[in-house]
Design an enzyme around this catalytic site. Structure first.
Site, PDB file in Angstrom:
ATOM      1  N   TYR A 214       0.568  -1.056  -0.114  1.00  0.00           N
ATOM      2  CA  TYR A 214       0.414  -0.012  -0.162  1.00  0.00           C
ATOM      3  C   TYR A 214       0.903   1.669  -0.049  1.00  0.00           C
ATOM      4  O   TYR A 214       1.684   1.748   0.944  1.00  0.00           O
ATOM      5  CB  TYR A 214      -0.945   0.299   1.035  1.00  0.00           C
ATOM      6  CG  TYR A 214      -2.424  -0.744   1.435  1.00  0.00           C
ATOM      7  CD1 TYR A 214      -2.150  -1.768   0.668  1.00  0.00           C
ATOM      8  CD2 TYR A 214      -2.680  -1.426   2.472  1.00  0.00           C
ATOM      9  CE1 TYR A 214      -3.141  -3.400   0.325  1.00  0.00           C
ATOM     10  CE2 TYR A 214      -3.280  -2.504   3.062  1.00  0.00           C
ATOM     11  CZ  TYR A 214      -3.585  -3.387   1.368  1.00  0.00           C
ATOM     12  OH  TYR A 214      -4.073  -4.298   1.162  1.00  0.00           O
TER      13      TYR A 214
ATOM     14  N   HIS B 122       0.295 -12.259   0.683  1.00  0.00           N
ATOM     15  CA  HIS B 122      -0.946 -11.426   0.137  1.00  0.00           C
ATOM     16  C   HIS B 122      -1.943 -11.691  -0.455  1.00  0.00           C
ATOM     17  O   HIS B 122      -3.040 -11.837  -1.143  1.00  0.00           O
ATOM     18  CB  HIS B 122       0.298  -9.797  -1.015  1.00  0.00           C
ATOM     19  CG  HIS B 122      -1.032  -8.438   0.057  1.00  0.00           C
ATOM     20  ND1 HIS B 122      -0.705  -7.363  -0.021  1.00  0.00           N
ATOM     21  CD2 HIS B 122      -2.421  -8.827  -0.275  1.00  0.00           C
ATOM     22  CE1 HIS B 122      -1.432  -6.657  -0.629  1.00  0.00           C
ATOM     23  NE2 HIS B 122      -2.541  -7.397  -0.222  1.00  0.00           N
TER      24      HIS B 122
HETATM   25  P1  NDP Z   1     -14.291  -1.106   1.951  1.00  0.00           P
HETATM   26  O1  NDP Z   1     -14.926  -1.660   1.758  1.00  0.00           O
HETATM   27  O2  NDP Z   1     -13.147  -0.524   3.071  1.00  0.00           O
HETATM   28  O3  NDP Z   1     -14.517   0.290   0.944  1.00  0.00           O
HETATM   29  C1  NDP Z   1     -13.918   1.513   1.754  1.00  0.00           C
HETATM   30  C2  NDP Z   1     -14.425   2.799   0.972  1.00  0.00           C
HETATM   31  O4  NDP Z   1     -15.620   3.015   1.898  1.00  0.00           O
HETATM   32  C3  NDP Z   1     -13.541   3.968   0.850  1.00  0.00           C
HETATM   33  O5  NDP Z   1     -14.019   4.836  -0.330  1.00  0.00           O
HETATM   34  C4  NDP Z   1     -14.490   5.320   2.356  1.00  0.00           C
HETATM   35  O6  NDP Z   1     -14.523   6.263   2.101  1.00  0.00           O
HETATM   36  C5  NDP Z   1     -15.878   4.517   2.036  1.00  0.00           C
HETATM   37  N1  NDP Z   1     -16.642   4.259   3.090  1.00  0.00           N
HETATM   38  C6  NDP Z   1     -16.132   4.148   4.499  1.00  0.00           C
HETATM   39  N2  NDP Z   1     -17.036   4.249   5.380  1.00  0.00           N
HETATM   40  C7  NDP Z   1     -18.314   4.197   5.243  1.00  0.00           C
HETATM   41  C8  NDP Z   1     -19.647   5.476   5.412  1.00  0.00           C
HETATM   42  N3  NDP Z   1     -19.750   4.845   6.276  1.00  0.00           N
HETATM   43  N4  NDP Z   1     -19.845   5.391   4.015  1.00  0.00           N
HETATM   44  C9  NDP Z   1     -19.532   5.254   3.200  1.00  0.00           C
HETATM   45  N5  NDP Z   1     -18.645   5.136   2.924  1.00  0.00           N
HETATM   46  C10 NDP Z   1     -17.568   5.252   3.370  1.00  0.00           C
HETATM   47  O7  NDP Z   1     -12.820  -1.427   0.637  1.00  0.00           O
HETATM   48  P2  NDP Z   1     -11.636  -2.076   0.573  1.00  0.00           P
HETATM   49  O8  NDP Z   1     -10.757  -1.925  -0.981  1.00  0.00           O
HETATM   50  O9  NDP Z   1     -10.371  -0.288   0.861  1.00  0.00           O
HETATM   51  O10 NDP Z   1     -10.918  -2.707   1.950  1.00  0.00           O
HETATM   52  C11 NDP Z   1     -10.635  -2.540   3.388  1.00  0.00           C
HETATM   53  C12 NDP Z   1      -9.360  -2.518   3.945  1.00  0.00           C
HETATM   54  O11 NDP Z   1      -9.048  -4.689   3.106  1.00  0.00           O
HETATM   55  C13 NDP Z   1      -8.134  -1.822   2.797  1.00  0.00           C
HETATM   56  O12 NDP Z   1      -8.601  -1.201   3.126  1.00  0.00           O
HETATM   57  C14 NDP Z   1      -7.330  -3.284   2.934  1.00  0.00           C
HETATM   58  O13 NDP Z   1      -6.763  -2.387   4.175  1.00  0.00           O
HETATM   59  C15 NDP Z   1      -7.898  -4.324   2.967  1.00  0.00           C
HETATM   60  N6  NDP Z   1      -7.476  -4.880   1.517  1.00  0.00           N
HETATM   61  C16 NDP Z   1      -6.741  -5.656   1.181  1.00  0.00           C
HETATM   62  C17 NDP Z   1      -6.470  -7.037   0.065  1.00  0.00           C
HETATM   63  C18 NDP Z   1      -5.982  -8.284   0.072  1.00  0.00           C
HETATM   64  O14 NDP Z   1      -5.265  -8.564  -1.135  1.00  0.00           O
HETATM   65  N7  NDP Z   1      -5.964  -7.795   0.839  1.00  0.00           N
HETATM   66  C19 NDP Z   1      -7.267  -6.875  -0.692  1.00  0.00           C
HETATM   67  C20 NDP Z   1      -8.044  -5.062  -0.884  1.00  0.00           C
HETATM   68  C21 NDP Z   1      -8.541  -4.457   0.635  1.00  0.00           C
HETATM   69  P3  NDP Z   1     -13.560   7.416   3.358  1.00  0.00           P
HETATM   70  O15 NDP Z   1     -12.451   7.308   3.535  1.00  0.00           O
HETATM   71  O16 NDP Z   1     -14.127   8.850   2.685  1.00  0.00           O
HETATM   72  O17 NDP Z   1     -14.421   6.742   4.442  1.00  0.00           O
END
Ligand code: NDP
Length: 280
Positions: A55, A113
Protein backbone atom coordinates in the site's frame (compact mmCIF):
# COMPACT_ATOMS: atom_id res chain seq x y z
CA UNK A 1 -17.77 1.32 22.65
CA UNK A 2 -17.67 -2.46 23.06
CA UNK A 3 -16.42 -4.22 19.97
CA UNK A 4 -17.02 -8.01 19.86
CA UNK A 5 -13.99 -10.26 19.61
CA UNK A 6 -13.03 -13.23 17.47
CA UNK A 7 -10.65 -15.94 18.67
CA UNK A 8 -7.68 -16.96 16.52
CA UNK A 9 -6.62 -20.66 16.47
CA UNK A 10 -3.88 -19.94 19.06
CA UNK A 11 -6.46 -18.53 21.48
CA UNK A 12 -5.66 -14.84 20.92
CA UNK A 13 -8.77 -12.66 21.02
CA UNK A 14 -8.87 -9.85 18.46
CA UNK A 15 -11.52 -7.21 17.69
CA UNK A 16 -14.01 -8.46 15.08
CA UNK A 17 -14.05 -4.97 13.56
CA UNK A 18 -10.78 -3.33 12.57
CA UNK A 19 -9.35 -0.65 10.31
CA UNK A 20 -8.28 -0.99 6.67
CA UNK A 21 -5.59 1.33 5.31
CA UNK A 22 -5.40 0.78 1.54
CA UNK A 23 -4.76 4.12 -0.24
CA UNK A 24 -3.56 5.75 2.97
CA UNK A 25 -0.10 7.28 2.75
CA UNK A 26 -0.46 8.07 -0.96
CA UNK A 27 -0.32 11.86 -0.44
CA UNK A 28 2.06 13.43 2.08
CA UNK A 29 -0.42 16.23 2.70
CA UNK A 30 -3.10 13.81 3.94
CA UNK A 31 -0.88 11.55 6.08
CA UNK A 32 -1.37 13.50 9.33
CA UNK A 33 -5.16 13.45 9.03
CA UNK A 34 -5.12 9.74 8.13
CA UNK A 35 -3.03 8.92 11.21
CA UNK A 36 -5.46 10.99 13.33
CA UNK A 37 -8.43 8.97 12.02
CA UNK A 38 -6.63 5.71 12.84
CA UNK A 39 -5.91 7.00 16.37
CA UNK A 40 -9.60 7.82 16.76
CA UNK A 41 -10.43 4.30 15.57
CA UNK A 42 -8.14 2.79 18.21
CA UNK A 43 -9.88 4.91 20.85
CA UNK A 44 -13.23 3.55 19.68
CA UNK A 45 -11.97 -0.02 20.11
CA UNK A 46 -11.21 -0.71 16.43
CA UNK A 47 -7.72 -1.66 17.47
CA UNK A 48 -6.93 -4.22 14.76
CA UNK A 49 -5.13 -2.37 11.94
CA UNK A 50 -4.56 -3.94 8.54
CA UNK A 51 -1.78 -2.64 6.29
CA UNK A 52 0.65 -4.04 3.69
CA UNK A 53 4.07 -3.27 2.26
CA UNK A 54 2.30 -2.83 -1.08
CA UNK A 55 0.00 0.00 0.00
CA UNK A 56 1.44 3.31 -1.21
CA UNK A 57 4.77 1.51 -1.52
CA UNK A 58 5.21 1.43 2.27
CA UNK A 59 3.47 4.79 2.78
CA UNK A 60 0.47 3.19 4.47
CA UNK A 61 2.76 1.44 6.99
CA UNK A 62 4.36 4.80 7.77
CA UNK A 63 0.93 6.35 8.47
CA UNK A 64 0.09 3.40 10.72
CA UNK A 65 3.48 3.82 12.46
CA UNK A 66 2.58 7.45 13.19
CA UNK A 67 -0.86 6.44 14.49
CA UNK A 68 0.41 3.77 16.91
CA UNK A 69 3.33 5.79 18.29
CA UNK A 70 3.23 5.55 22.10
CA UNK A 71 0.39 3.00 22.10
CA UNK A 72 1.78 -0.04 20.28
CA UNK A 73 0.52 -2.44 22.97
CA UNK A 74 -3.10 -1.34 22.40
CA UNK A 75 -3.05 -2.44 18.77
CA UNK A 76 -3.24 -5.78 16.94
CA UNK A 77 -1.05 -5.01 13.94
CA UNK A 78 -1.39 -6.87 10.62
CA UNK A 79 0.85 -6.43 7.57
CA UNK A 80 1.48 -8.40 4.39
CA UNK A 81 4.38 -9.46 2.23
CA UNK A 82 3.97 -9.47 -1.55
CA UNK A 83 4.40 -12.92 -3.15
CA UNK A 84 7.36 -11.78 -5.26
CA UNK A 85 9.20 -11.07 -1.98
CA UNK A 86 8.16 -14.30 -0.27
CA UNK A 87 11.39 -16.33 -0.62
CA UNK A 88 13.13 -17.57 2.55
CA UNK A 89 15.39 -14.54 2.80
CA UNK A 90 12.87 -12.13 1.22
CA UNK A 91 10.20 -12.75 3.86
CA UNK A 92 12.68 -11.92 6.62
CA UNK A 93 14.16 -8.79 5.03
CA UNK A 94 10.76 -7.46 3.89
CA UNK A 95 9.30 -8.03 7.35
CA UNK A 96 12.19 -6.11 8.88
CA UNK A 97 11.58 -3.23 6.43
CA UNK A 98 7.89 -3.20 7.39
CA UNK A 99 8.82 -3.12 11.09
CA UNK A 100 11.09 -0.12 10.48
CA UNK A 101 8.32 1.79 8.67
CA UNK A 102 5.84 0.87 11.41
CA UNK A 103 8.27 1.85 14.18
CA UNK A 104 7.81 -1.41 16.08
CA UNK A 105 9.76 -4.57 16.82
CA UNK A 106 6.99 -7.03 16.04
CA UNK A 107 3.84 -7.65 14.01
CA UNK A 108 0.90 -9.45 15.56
CA UNK A 109 0.03 -11.09 12.24
CA UNK A 110 1.95 -11.31 8.95
CA UNK A 111 0.15 -12.45 5.81
CA UNK A 112 1.23 -13.67 2.37
CA UNK A 113 -0.71 -11.13 0.25
CA UNK A 114 -1.72 -13.60 -2.48
CA UNK A 115 -0.41 -16.95 -3.80
CA UNK A 116 2.83 -16.61 -5.78
CA UNK A 117 5.68 -18.50 -7.39
CA UNK A 118 7.75 -19.36 -4.31
CA UNK A 119 6.94 -22.78 -2.84
CA UNK A 120 4.63 -22.38 0.14
CA UNK A 121 6.98 -24.51 2.30
CA UNK A 122 9.65 -21.84 1.84
CA UNK A 123 7.43 -18.91 2.75
CA UNK A 124 5.89 -20.72 5.72
CA UNK A 125 9.31 -21.82 7.01
CA UNK A 126 10.39 -18.15 6.88
CA UNK A 127 7.22 -17.12 8.76
CA UNK A 128 8.12 -19.69 11.43
CA UNK A 129 11.68 -18.30 11.62
CA UNK A 130 10.24 -14.81 12.19
CA UNK A 131 7.88 -16.21 14.83
CA UNK A 132 10.72 -17.94 16.69
CA UNK A 133 12.66 -14.65 16.63
CA UNK A 134 9.68 -12.76 18.11
CA UNK A 135 9.32 -10.54 15.04
CA UNK A 136 5.82 -11.81 14.32
CA UNK A 137 3.34 -13.40 16.72
CA UNK A 138 1.32 -15.26 14.06
CA UNK A 139 1.11 -15.68 10.29
CA UNK A 140 -1.59 -16.30 7.72
CA UNK A 141 -2.50 -15.93 4.06
CA UNK A 142 -4.69 -13.76 1.88
CA UNK A 143 -6.60 -14.41 -1.35
CA UNK A 144 -6.24 -18.19 -0.93
CA UNK A 145 -9.11 -20.32 -2.28
CA UNK A 146 -10.25 -23.59 -0.66
CA UNK A 147 -7.79 -25.71 -2.69
CA UNK A 148 -4.93 -23.37 -1.78
CA UNK A 149 -5.85 -23.76 1.90
CA UNK A 150 -5.57 -27.55 1.60
CA UNK A 151 -2.03 -26.99 0.30
CA UNK A 152 -1.24 -24.75 3.27
CA UNK A 153 -2.51 -27.39 5.68
CA UNK A 154 -0.40 -30.10 3.97
CA UNK A 155 2.78 -28.03 4.50
CA UNK A 156 4.98 -28.55 7.58
CA UNK A 157 3.69 -26.03 10.19
CA UNK A 158 0.71 -25.31 7.89
CA UNK A 159 -1.65 -25.93 10.79
CA UNK A 160 -0.29 -22.73 12.38
CA UNK A 161 -2.03 -20.59 9.74
CA UNK A 162 -4.09 -18.07 11.75
CA UNK A 163 -6.41 -16.67 9.08
CA UNK A 164 -7.18 -16.14 5.40
CA UNK A 165 -7.97 -12.55 4.38
CA UNK A 166 -10.41 -12.55 1.44
CA UNK A 167 -12.88 -10.39 -0.46
CA UNK A 168 -16.27 -10.76 1.25
CA UNK A 169 -19.43 -8.66 1.12
CA UNK A 170 -23.06 -9.28 0.04
CA UNK A 171 -22.16 -9.10 -3.68
CA UNK A 172 -19.13 -11.38 -3.24
CA UNK A 173 -20.41 -14.43 -1.36
CA UNK A 174 -18.64 -17.23 -3.27
CA UNK A 175 -16.60 -18.22 -0.20
CA UNK A 176 -19.80 -19.34 1.58
CA UNK A 177 -19.92 -22.43 -0.66
CA UNK A 178 -16.62 -24.02 0.36
CA UNK A 179 -13.92 -21.75 1.80
CA UNK A 180 -15.92 -20.41 4.74
CA UNK A 181 -17.13 -23.87 5.90
CA UNK A 182 -13.57 -25.17 5.46
CA UNK A 183 -12.15 -22.37 7.64
CA UNK A 184 -14.89 -22.98 10.21
CA UNK A 185 -13.98 -26.66 10.34
CA UNK A 186 -10.40 -25.61 11.14
CA UNK A 187 -11.61 -23.03 13.72
CA UNK A 188 -9.86 -20.41 11.60
CA UNK A 189 -11.56 -17.00 11.37
CA UNK A 190 -11.73 -15.32 7.98
CA UNK A 191 -10.82 -11.63 7.54
CA UNK A 192 -13.31 -9.93 5.23
CA UNK A 193 -11.69 -7.25 3.09
CA UNK A 194 -13.62 -4.55 1.21
CA UNK A 195 -16.69 -5.26 3.41
CA UNK A 196 -18.31 -2.07 2.03
CA UNK A 197 -17.72 -3.12 -1.58
CA UNK A 198 -15.39 -0.10 -1.74
CA UNK A 199 -18.44 2.16 -1.33
CA UNK A 200 -19.66 1.32 -4.84
CA UNK A 201 -23.03 -0.06 -5.94
CA UNK A 202 -23.34 -2.25 -2.83
CA UNK A 203 -24.18 0.78 -0.71
CA UNK A 204 -27.03 1.64 -3.12
CA UNK A 205 -28.58 -1.83 -2.71
CA UNK A 206 -32.35 -1.57 -2.12
CA UNK A 207 -32.16 -4.55 0.26
CA UNK A 208 -29.46 -2.94 2.38
CA UNK A 209 -31.38 0.34 2.32
CA UNK A 210 -34.61 -1.33 3.50
CA UNK A 211 -32.88 -3.18 6.33
CA UNK A 212 -30.99 0.00 7.26
CA UNK A 213 -34.25 1.90 7.58
CA UNK A 214 -35.60 -0.65 10.08
CA UNK A 215 -32.46 -0.29 12.22
CA UNK A 216 -32.24 3.49 11.86
CA UNK A 217 -28.82 2.82 10.36
CA UNK A 218 -26.97 3.36 7.07
CA UNK A 219 -26.44 0.76 4.32
CA UNK A 220 -22.72 0.82 5.20
CA UNK A 221 -23.53 -0.14 8.79
CA UNK A 222 -25.76 -2.98 7.57
CA UNK A 223 -22.98 -4.25 5.27
CA UNK A 224 -20.61 -4.31 8.25
CA UNK A 225 -23.15 -5.96 10.58
CA UNK A 226 -23.79 -8.56 7.85
CA UNK A 227 -20.08 -9.40 7.55
CA UNK A 228 -19.83 -9.90 11.35
CA UNK A 229 -23.02 -11.96 11.66
CA UNK A 230 -21.44 -15.40 12.23
CA UNK A 231 -19.21 -14.27 15.11
CA UNK A 232 -16.18 -15.80 13.43
CA UNK A 233 -15.31 -13.16 10.83
CA UNK A 234 -13.12 -10.08 11.20
CA UNK A 235 -14.10 -7.12 8.99
CA UNK A 236 -11.65 -4.35 8.14
CA UNK A 237 -13.52 -1.45 6.47
CA UNK A 238 -11.31 1.48 5.50
CA UNK A 239 -12.26 5.04 6.26
CA UNK A 240 -10.26 8.24 6.29
CA UNK A 241 -13.39 10.21 7.25
CA UNK A 242 -14.00 10.66 11.02
CA UNK A 243 -17.81 10.65 10.60
CA UNK A 244 -17.73 7.41 8.59
CA UNK A 245 -15.39 5.90 11.15
CA UNK A 246 -17.79 6.57 14.05
CA UNK A 247 -20.67 5.24 11.97
CA UNK A 248 -18.70 2.07 11.17
CA UNK A 249 -17.78 1.47 14.81
CA UNK A 250 -21.45 1.67 15.84
CA UNK A 251 -22.30 -1.05 13.29
CA UNK A 252 -20.72 -3.63 15.61
CA UNK A 253 -23.74 -3.24 17.92
CA UNK A 254 -26.30 -4.02 15.18
CA UNK A 255 -27.77 -7.50 15.29
CA UNK A 256 -29.54 -8.58 12.09
CA UNK A 257 -32.72 -10.65 12.41
CA UNK A 258 -33.56 -13.75 10.35
CA UNK A 259 -35.98 -11.55 8.37
CA UNK A 260 -33.22 -8.97 7.69
CA UNK A 261 -30.86 -11.72 6.47
CA UNK A 262 -33.58 -13.25 4.28
CA UNK A 263 -34.26 -9.87 2.68
CA UNK A 264 -30.55 -9.45 1.92
CA UNK A 265 -30.40 -13.05 0.54
CA UNK A 266 -33.23 -12.34 -1.90
CA UNK A 267 -31.19 -9.65 -3.67
CA UNK A 268 -27.65 -10.78 -2.88
CA UNK A 269 -28.00 -14.53 -3.38
CA UNK A 270 -25.79 -17.01 -1.54
CA UNK A 271 -23.76 -19.26 -3.91
CA UNK A 272 -25.40 -22.47 -5.17
CA UNK A 273 -22.18 -23.88 -6.65
CA UNK A 274 -18.42 -23.47 -6.48
CA UNK A 275 -17.30 -20.01 -7.60
CA UNK A 276 -13.69 -19.02 -8.13
CA UNK A 277 -12.41 -16.73 -5.43
CA UNK A 278 -13.07 -13.04 -6.09
CA UNK A 279 -10.02 -10.85 -5.72
CA UNK A 280 -9.17 -7.16 -6.08
P1 NDP B 1 -13.98 -0.88 1.80
O1 NDP B 1 -15.05 -1.81 1.39
O2 NDP B 1 -13.52 -0.86 3.20
O3 NDP B 1 -14.45 0.57 1.34
C1 NDP B 1 -13.65 1.71 1.54
C2 NDP B 1 -14.42 2.89 0.95
O4 NDP B 1 -15.64 3.05 1.68
C3 NDP B 1 -13.68 4.19 1.05
O5 NDP B 1 -13.93 4.89 -0.14
C4 NDP B 1 -14.37 4.90 2.22
O6 NDP B 1 -14.33 6.30 2.04
C5 NDP B 1 -15.77 4.40 2.11
N1 NDP B 1 -16.48 4.36 3.40
C6 NDP B 1 -16.01 3.94 4.59
N2 NDP B 1 -16.98 4.01 5.53
C7 NDP B 1 -18.08 4.48 4.92
C8 NDP B 1 -19.38 4.77 5.36
N3 NDP B 1 -19.75 4.58 6.63
N4 NDP B 1 -20.28 5.25 4.46
C9 NDP B 1 -19.92 5.44 3.17
N5 NDP B 1 -18.70 5.18 2.67
C10 NDP B 1 -17.78 4.71 3.55
O7 NDP B 1 -12.77 -1.14 0.78
P2 NDP B 1 -11.22 -1.45 0.88
O8 NDP B 1 -10.87 -2.01 -0.45
O9 NDP B 1 -10.46 -0.31 1.39
O10 NDP B 1 -11.12 -2.67 1.91
C11 NDP B 1 -10.88 -2.51 3.28
C12 NDP B 1 -9.45 -2.91 3.65
O11 NDP B 1 -9.21 -4.27 3.35
C13 NDP B 1 -8.38 -2.17 2.82
O12 NDP B 1 -8.25 -0.83 3.21
C14 NDP B 1 -7.19 -3.06 3.09
O13 NDP B 1 -6.66 -2.82 4.38
C15 NDP B 1 -7.83 -4.44 3.00
N6 NDP B 1 -7.76 -5.03 1.63
C16 NDP B 1 -7.03 -6.18 1.46
C17 NDP B 1 -6.90 -6.74 0.21
C18 NDP B 1 -6.07 -7.98 0.04
O14 NDP B 1 -5.78 -8.35 -1.10
N7 NDP B 1 -5.71 -8.66 1.10
C19 NDP B 1 -7.54 -6.17 -0.99
C20 NDP B 1 -8.36 -5.01 -0.68
C21 NDP B 1 -8.46 -4.49 0.58
P3 NDP B 1 -13.83 7.29 3.22
O15 NDP B 1 -12.39 7.00 3.45
O16 NDP B 1 -14.11 8.64 2.66
O17 NDP B 1 -14.68 6.97 4.42
Amino acid sequence: MTIPTVTLPDGTKVPALGLGTWHMGEAAGRAGAEAAVLRKGIELGLSLIDTAEMYADGGSEKVVGEAIKGQRERVFLVSKVMPQNASSSGVVSHCEASLRRLGTDHLDLYLLHWPGRYPLEQTIAAFETLRAAGKIRAWGVSNFDAGDMEEVLATPHGKNCATNQVLYHPDERGIEFDLLPWCRSQKMPVMAYSPLGQAGKLLRSPALKAVAQRHDASPAQIAIAWSLRDGNTIAIPKSADPAHLRENARAAAISLSAADLAEIDRVHKPPARKMSLGML
